[in-house]
Motif scaffolding. Structure first.
Motif, PDB file in Angstrom:
ATOM      1  N   LEU A  29       0.585  -0.808   0.066  1.00 15.71           N
ATOM      2  CA  LEU A  29      -0.214   0.010   0.378  1.00 15.71           C
ATOM      3  C   LEU A  29       1.056   1.372   0.004  1.00 15.71           C
ATOM      4  N   CYS A  30       1.470   1.635   1.016  1.00 11.56           N
ATOM      5  CA  CYS A  30       2.554   2.399   0.861  1.00 11.56           C
ATOM      6  C   CYS A  30       4.119   2.744   0.424  1.00 11.56           C
ATOM      7  N   ALA A  31       4.725   1.547   0.179  1.00 12.59           N
ATOM      8  CA  ALA A  31       5.751   1.557  -0.579  1.00 12.59           C
ATOM      9  C   ALA A  31       7.258   1.049   0.494  1.00 12.59           C
ATOM     10  N   ARG A  32       6.724   1.496   1.663  1.00 13.47           N
ATOM     11  CA  ARG A  32       7.482   1.794   2.888  1.00 13.47           C
ATOM     12  C   ARG A  32       7.852   0.186   3.299  1.00 13.47           C
ATOM     13  N   PRO A  33       9.575   0.183   3.675  1.00 10.19           N
ATOM     14  CA  PRO A  33       9.775  -1.250   3.430  1.00 10.19           C
ATOM     15  C   PRO A  33       9.082  -1.719   5.410  1.00 10.19           C
ATOM     16  N   ILE A  34       9.165  -2.911   5.632  1.00  8.72           N
ATOM     17  CA  ILE A  34       8.027  -3.333   6.276  1.00  8.72           C
ATOM     18  C   ILE A  34       8.863  -3.789   7.437  1.00  8.72           C
ATOM     19  N   GLY A  35       8.831  -3.609   8.961  1.00  7.88           N
ATOM     20  CA  GLY A  35       9.216  -3.777   9.727  1.00  7.88           C
ATOM     21  C   GLY A  35       9.642  -5.211  10.353  1.00  7.88           C
ATOM     22  N   ALA A  36       9.387  -5.342  11.531  1.00  3.52           N
ATOM     23  CA  ALA A  36       9.594  -6.423  12.400  1.00  3.52           C
ATOM     24  C   ALA A  36       8.070  -7.829  12.304  1.00  3.52           C
ATOM     25  N   GLN A  37       7.223  -6.627  12.010  1.00  2.00           N
ATOM     26  CA  GLN A  37       6.043  -7.045  12.304  1.00  2.00           C
ATOM     27  C   GLN A  37       4.611  -7.466  10.081  1.00  2.00           C
ATOM     28  N   VAL A  38       4.497  -8.296  10.100  1.00  2.00           N
ATOM     29  CA  VAL A  38       3.890  -8.247   8.549  1.00  2.00           C
ATOM     30  C   VAL A  38       2.697  -8.585   8.459  1.00  2.00           C
ATOM     31  N   GLU A  39       1.733  -8.150   8.020  1.00  2.00           N
ATOM     32  CA  GLU A  39       0.474  -8.720   8.014  1.00  2.00           C
ATOM     33  C   GLU A  39       0.368  -9.446   6.440  1.00  2.00           C
ATOM     34  N   TRP A  40      -0.153 -10.377   6.281  1.00  2.00           N
ATOM     35  CA  TRP A  40      -1.087 -10.647   4.678  1.00  2.00           C
ATOM     36  C   TRP A  40      -2.387 -10.227   4.741  1.00  2.00           C
ATOM     37  N   HIS A  41      -2.484  -9.996   3.571  1.00  2.00           N
ATOM     38  CA  HIS A  41      -4.092  -9.147   3.109  1.00  2.00           C
ATOM     39  C   HIS A  41      -4.796  -9.911   1.354  1.00  2.00           C
ATOM     40  N   HIS A  42      -5.323 -10.294   2.390  1.00  2.00           N
ATOM     41  CA  HIS A  42      -6.222 -11.014   0.946  1.00  2.00           C
ATOM     42  C   HIS A  42      -6.476 -10.257   0.188  1.00  2.00           C
ATOM     43  N   ARG A  43      -6.289  -9.316  -1.622  1.00  2.00           N
ATOM     44  CA  ARG A  43      -6.177  -8.842  -1.982  1.00  2.00           C
ATOM     45  C   ARG A  43      -7.955  -9.141  -2.812  1.00  2.00           C
ATOM     46  N   ILE A  44      -8.444  -9.698  -3.124  1.00  2.00           N
ATOM     47  CA  ILE A  44      -9.898  -9.560  -2.785  1.00  2.00           C
ATOM     48  C   ILE A  44     -10.136 -11.098  -1.624  1.00  2.00           C
ATOM     49  N   PRO A  45     -11.514 -10.711  -0.271  1.00  2.00           N
ATOM     50  CA  PRO A  45     -11.398 -10.836   1.086  1.00  2.00           C
ATOM     51  C   PRO A  45     -11.755 -12.537   0.434  1.00  2.00           C
ATOM     52  N   LYS A  46     -11.447 -13.606   1.446  1.00  2.00           N
ATOM     53  CA  LYS A  46     -11.797 -14.812   1.617  1.00  2.00           C
ATOM     54  C   LYS A  46     -13.092 -15.009   1.521  1.00  2.00           C
ATOM     55  N   SER A  47     -13.913 -14.271   1.793  1.00  2.00           N
ATOM     56  CA  SER A  47     -15.324 -14.383   2.260  1.00  2.00           C
ATOM     57  C   SER A  47     -16.009 -14.491   0.696  1.00  2.00           C
ATOM     58  N   GLU A  48     -14.806 -13.872  -0.009  1.00  2.00           N
ATOM     59  CA  GLU A  48     -15.337 -13.161  -2.291  1.00  2.00           C
ATOM     60  C   GLU A  48     -15.071 -14.390  -2.145  1.00  2.00           C
ATOM     61  N   GLY A  49     -13.897 -15.448  -1.801  1.00  2.00           N
ATOM     62  CA  GLY A  49     -13.074 -16.004  -3.086  1.00  2.00           C
ATOM     63  C   GLY A  49     -11.841 -15.904  -3.569  1.00  2.00           C
ATOM     64  N   ARG A  97       4.006   8.313   4.736  1.00  2.00           N
ATOM     65  CA  ARG A  97       5.110   8.250   4.219  1.00  2.00           C
ATOM     66  C   ARG A  97       6.322   8.642   4.902  1.00  2.00           C
ATOM     67  N   ASP A  98       6.415   9.226   5.197  1.00  2.00           N
ATOM     68  CA  ASP A  98       7.835   9.268   6.185  1.00  2.00           C
ATOM     69  C   ASP A  98       7.608   8.419   7.795  1.00  2.00           C
ATOM     70  N   LYS A  99       6.581   8.314   8.042  1.00  2.00           N
ATOM     71  CA  LYS A  99       7.397   7.542   9.279  1.00  2.00           C
ATOM     72  C   LYS A  99       8.218   6.038   9.252  1.00  2.00           C
ATOM     73  N   PRO A 100       8.471   5.564  10.537  1.00  2.00           N
ATOM     74  CA  PRO A 100       9.606   4.780  10.619  1.00  2.00           C
ATOM     75  C   PRO A 100       8.657   3.569  10.228  1.00  2.00           C
ATOM     76  N   ALA A 101       9.447   2.438  10.041  1.00  2.00           N
ATOM     77  CA  ALA A 101       8.943   0.624   9.533  1.00  2.00           C
ATOM     78  C   ALA A 101       7.708   0.593  10.360  1.00  2.00           C
ATOM     79  N   ASP A 102       8.087   0.575  11.974  1.00  2.00           N
ATOM     80  CA  ASP A 102       7.716  -0.095  13.009  1.00  2.00           C
ATOM     81  C   ASP A 102       6.496   0.573  13.119  1.00  2.00           C
ATOM     82  N   PHE A 103       6.155   2.390  12.644  1.00  2.00           N
ATOM     83  CA  PHE A 103       5.772   2.947  13.268  1.00  2.00           C
ATOM     84  C   PHE A 103       4.035   2.621  13.838  1.00  2.00           C
TER      85      PHE A 103
END
Length: 111
Positions: A29-49, A97-103
């Motif tokens: 979404l924001c194109a910043r490097p990901i820090g210690a925590q990452v979440e995986w987003h279903h572009r189309i929700p699982k409930s919608e297949g 955009r200018d926040k740190p990765a683990d903000f």
């Protein structure tokens, strides 16, 4: 015997990749490097297949779900570029955009 050869070839490829520096994953979404925590987003929700996932910061993931319903995410907002055009998400991306990765910060729900 063929299975053993394939495994050895796979191990050799993995060892060759191990010598390279690993770039940190980037938030879809924001194109910043990901820090210690990452979440995986279903572009189309699982409930919608949906099955395809993209890596996001936790705050970016919560912003997406606070700004759009699952039906909207399955329809016109399935593409991340169209999701970034939503005014609330566009304001968020400009702000973070200018926040740190683990903000971390609380995310407001849509009214």
């Amino acid at each position: 015997m063929a299975g053993r050869v394939k495994r050895k070839a796979g191990l050799a490829a993995a060892e060759a990749l191990a010598d390279r520096p690993i770039a940190p994953p980037v938030c879809a979404l924001c194109a910043r490097p990901i820090g210690a925590q990452v979440e995986w987003h279903h572009r189309i929700p699982k409930s919608e297949g949906g099955r395809e996932t993209v890596p996001l910061h936790p705050i970016c993931h919560r912003t997406i779900h606070a700004s759009a319903t699952n039906a909207e995410l399955a329809g016109s907002l399935a593409d991340l570029d169209s999701l970034r055009d939503v005014p609330a998400v566009a304001r968020f991306v400009a702000w973070v955009r200018d926040k740190p990765a683990d903000f971390r910060a609380p995310v407001r729900r849509r009214r």
